[in-house]
Design an enzyme around this catalytic site. Sequence first.
Site, mmCIF file in Angstrom:
data_model
loop_
_atom_site.group_PDB
_atom_site.id
_atom_site.type_symbol
_atom_site.label_atom_id
_atom_site.label_comp_id
_atom_site.label_asym_id
_atom_site.label_seq_id
_atom_site.Cartn_x
_atom_site.Cartn_y
_atom_site.Cartn_z
ATOM 1 N N TRP A 8 61.795 70.578 21.616
ATOM 2 C CA TRP A 8 63.153 70.033 21.674
ATOM 3 C C TRP A 8 63.492 69.815 23.136
ATOM 4 O O TRP A 8 63.351 70.734 23.947
ATOM 5 C CB TRP A 8 64.185 70.979 21.048
ATOM 6 C CG TRP A 8 65.576 70.454 21.282
ATOM 7 C CD1 TRP A 8 66.171 69.401 20.634
ATOM 8 C CD2 TRP A 8 66.518 70.893 22.277
ATOM 9 N NE1 TRP A 8 67.416 69.168 21.161
ATOM 10 C CE2 TRP A 8 67.659 70.069 22.173
ATOM 11 C CE3 TRP A 8 66.503 71.893 23.251
ATOM 12 C CZ2 TRP A 8 68.776 70.221 22.989
ATOM 13 C CZ3 TRP A 8 67.622 72.049 24.074
ATOM 14 C CH2 TRP A 8 68.751 71.212 23.937
ATOM 15 N N GLU B 47 61.865 67.993 17.457
ATOM 16 C CA GLU B 47 63.219 68.245 16.926
ATOM 17 C C GLU B 47 64.245 67.291 17.510
ATOM 18 O O GLU B 47 64.393 67.175 18.721
ATOM 19 C CB GLU B 47 63.608 69.697 17.258
ATOM 20 C CG GLU B 47 65.025 70.063 16.826
ATOM 21 C CD GLU B 47 65.384 71.519 17.147
ATOM 22 O OE1 GLU B 47 64.538 72.230 17.737
ATOM 23 O OE2 GLU B 47 66.508 71.925 16.814
ATOM 24 N N LYS C 190 68.298 65.627 17.815
ATOM 25 C CA LYS C 190 69.688 66.090 17.890
ATOM 26 C C LYS C 190 70.578 64.864 18.012
ATOM 27 O O LYS C 190 70.194 63.869 18.613
ATOM 28 C CB LYS C 190 69.851 67.014 19.099
ATOM 29 C CG LYS C 190 71.163 67.748 19.156
ATOM 30 C CD LYS C 190 71.085 68.929 20.119
ATOM 31 C CE LYS C 190 72.384 69.706 20.087
ATOM 32 N NZ LYS C 190 72.262 71.011 20.756
ATOM 33 N N ASP D 203 67.190 70.377 12.343
ATOM 34 C CA ASP D 203 68.077 71.509 12.608
ATOM 35 C C ASP D 203 69.376 71.197 11.862
ATOM 36 O O ASP D 203 69.968 70.124 12.049
ATOM 37 C CB ASP D 203 68.291 71.623 14.120
ATOM 38 C CG ASP D 203 69.157 72.804 14.513
ATOM 39 O OD1 ASP D 203 70.262 72.940 13.955
ATOM 40 O OD2 ASP D 203 68.747 73.585 15.391
ATOM 41 N N HIS E 249 72.320 69.642 13.734
ATOM 42 C CA HIS E 249 72.079 68.519 14.645
ATOM 43 C C HIS E 249 72.402 67.142 14.087
ATOM 44 O O HIS E 249 71.835 66.145 14.516
ATOM 45 C CB HIS E 249 70.609 68.520 15.101
ATOM 46 C CG HIS E 249 70.312 69.590 16.097
ATOM 47 N ND1 HIS E 249 69.155 69.616 16.833
ATOM 48 C CD2 HIS E 249 71.033 70.668 16.512
ATOM 49 C CE1 HIS E 249 69.166 70.669 17.637
ATOM 50 N NE2 HIS E 249 70.288 71.325 17.443
ATOM 51 N N HIS F 299 65.249 74.225 11.041
ATOM 52 C CA HIS F 299 65.997 75.198 11.834
ATOM 53 C C HIS F 299 67.299 75.444 11.093
ATOM 54 O O HIS F 299 68.198 74.598 11.124
ATOM 55 C CB HIS F 299 66.310 74.644 13.228
ATOM 56 C CG HIS F 299 65.246 74.928 14.228
ATOM 57 N ND1 HIS F 299 65.368 74.650 15.566
ATOM 58 C CD2 HIS F 299 64.026 75.511 14.082
ATOM 59 C CE1 HIS F 299 64.271 75.037 16.198
ATOM 60 N NE2 HIS F 299 63.443 75.550 15.317
ATOM 61 N N ASP G 244 79.930 72.588 17.869
ATOM 62 C CA ASP G 244 78.837 73.518 18.151
ATOM 63 C C ASP G 244 77.826 73.487 17.024
ATOM 64 O O ASP G 244 78.188 73.412 15.853
ATOM 65 C CB ASP G 244 79.367 74.935 18.315
ATOM 66 C CG ASP G 244 78.217 75.899 18.584
ATOM 67 O OD1 ASP G 244 77.454 75.639 19.532
ATOM 68 O OD2 ASP G 244 78.061 76.871 17.839
ATOM 69 N N ASP H 159 75.420 75.883 16.598
ATOM 70 C CA ASP H 159 74.636 77.119 16.573
ATOM 71 C C ASP H 159 75.373 78.367 16.123
ATOM 72 O O ASP H 159 75.163 79.431 16.696
ATOM 73 C CB ASP H 159 74.029 77.342 17.969
ATOM 74 C CG ASP H 159 72.980 76.281 18.272
ATOM 75 O OD1 ASP H 159 71.965 76.264 17.589
ATOM 76 O OD2 ASP H 159 73.216 75.456 19.178
ATOM 77 N N ASP I 118 67.868 79.354 13.715
ATOM 78 C CA ASP I 118 68.187 78.934 15.081
ATOM 79 C C ASP I 118 69.691 78.923 15.300
ATOM 80 O O ASP I 118 70.376 77.981 14.903
ATOM 81 C CB ASP I 118 67.601 77.537 15.367
ATOM 82 C CG ASP I 118 67.960 77.062 16.773
ATOM 83 O OD1 ASP I 118 68.370 77.904 17.597
ATOM 84 O OD2 ASP I 118 67.847 75.855 17.044
HETATM 85 C C1 RNT Z 1 68.848 73.019 20.606
HETATM 86 C C2 RNT Z 1 67.779 73.133 19.560
HETATM 87 C C3 RNT Z 1 66.694 74.110 19.870
HETATM 88 C C4 RNT Z 1 67.225 75.381 20.493
HETATM 89 C C5 RNT Z 1 66.210 76.472 20.671
HETATM 90 C C6 RNT Z 1 66.722 77.580 21.538
HETATM 91 O O1 RNT Z 1 69.892 72.264 20.215
HETATM 92 O O2 RNT Z 1 68.348 73.444 18.333
HETATM 93 O O3 RNT Z 1 65.949 74.350 18.735
HETATM 94 O O4 RNT Z 1 68.302 75.894 19.782
HETATM 95 O O5 RNT Z 1 65.043 75.941 21.148
HETATM 96 ZN ZN ZN Z 2 67.059 73.940 16.681
#
Ligand code: RNT
Ligand code: ZN
Length: 424
Positions: free
Chosen positions: A190, A231, A233, A264, A267, A291, A299, A301, A331
């Site tokens: 990523w 990955e 985003k 993810d 994302h 993920h 956000d 995460d 993640d």
């Molecule tokens: C970031 C990605 C990635 C990270 C990790 C820490 O937006 O999701 O996967 O969260 O590598």
């Molecule tokens: Zn991720």
Amino acid sequence: MKAYTNDAAVEDAYGKAKEIYANFGTNTGKVIKAALDIPLSVHCWQGDDVTGFEGSQGLGGNGILATGNYPGRARSGDELRSDAEFAFSLIPGKKRFNMHSLYAETGDIKIGRDVLEPEHFRKWMNWSKKKKIPLDYNPSFFSHPLAGDATLSSADPKVRKFWIRHAISSRQIASAFGENQGTPSVNDIWVPDGLKDLPADRLAPRERLRDALDEALAVKLPAGTITDAVECKLFGIGSEAYVVGSHEFYMGYAAKKQISLCLDTGHFHPTETIGDKISALLLFVPRLLIHFSRGLRWDSDHVVIFSDDTRDVCREIVRTKSLDRVDIALDYFDASINRIAAWAIGARSLRKALLEALLEPHKLLRDAENSGRYHERLALMEEFKTLPFAAIWDKLCLDASAPVGTGWLSAVDAYEKEVLSKRH
Ligand code: RNT
Ligand code: ZN
């Protein structure tokens, strides 16, 4: 917090629930075993807010940010390993541990990320072998002076080449993990590359990213030791207008190169969910990496919960019979709450969602659908939601010698008092 139940009560409730599921043709005993057997790759970076051991003060760079200041984060490999072991004891079922380049242990010597070697992860590999916890890997393209707007897509050949070397070194480290543990290590690329405001040229950075990835992936590694993943985003803080590695970019790239595509769950557009993408993508890429995260407004995460989104993705993996083609990882990073609890909440919720998906009498739904009885399909879906699922989940925890119900909270309190609160 005291446990709300005891073993006999769990068995008793399970006995009754088992009968109810059997009416729908579901063998709960088999399902519990299958659910425990799915490896969840627990992310090392929740343990210290993605800080790592390079001596940095914390996460930095575009598109990735941890907020909060809860006391007691892990400050060394030994602390992170013991925190993880404790978290593992709260999480039923098979686990892997997901590493990041930031977590190399190089002693007092500073080693550039572009020249890191498997030896710098020797302690992790020994631990992995001893604990039988396979490792996955991630190159770290952030929190670094050369990670500005761009890394692999940088127009500056010096910067770009540094990150290409980092990508290659990371693949070699992942491959060494794979060799050490006897199962491939998933290496997920990523990059944060993107722009805060409207770009004039969206194409050139994407061409450079494609070429840089080509170069990094051209290095041949022993078969069966590594799963390469990329990955995407949609946007990050500081890259609101443009992200080089967008969904379309990596979907195309993974399909062309026949490598794993990482989705993810945080994302995509805030109202876009990824459940529907799984059956489509698996027709064109060999593997997916998920993920599991939780997007909340801007956000991506927050701690994973047993949400409709989480459940939907798990259902799709199970319904498409793709458990052997999907790598499942967590993640997120919340620095504002007890980090071990954050691990436990997310991983337990994810295991719960996988259990629920496996319990679904999918054949009944398909039969109703195939014969045009859509009212029946919907009625069954509604009915399944209120079957005595909690009794099966408690039994799964009991079978795996993991805490049942809220029992684990008191263990976290004790660990916080004895271990975490002494870290200053
Ligand atoms: C970031 C990605 C990635 C990270 C990790 C820490 O937006 O999701 O996967 O969260 O590598
Ligand atoms: Zn991720």
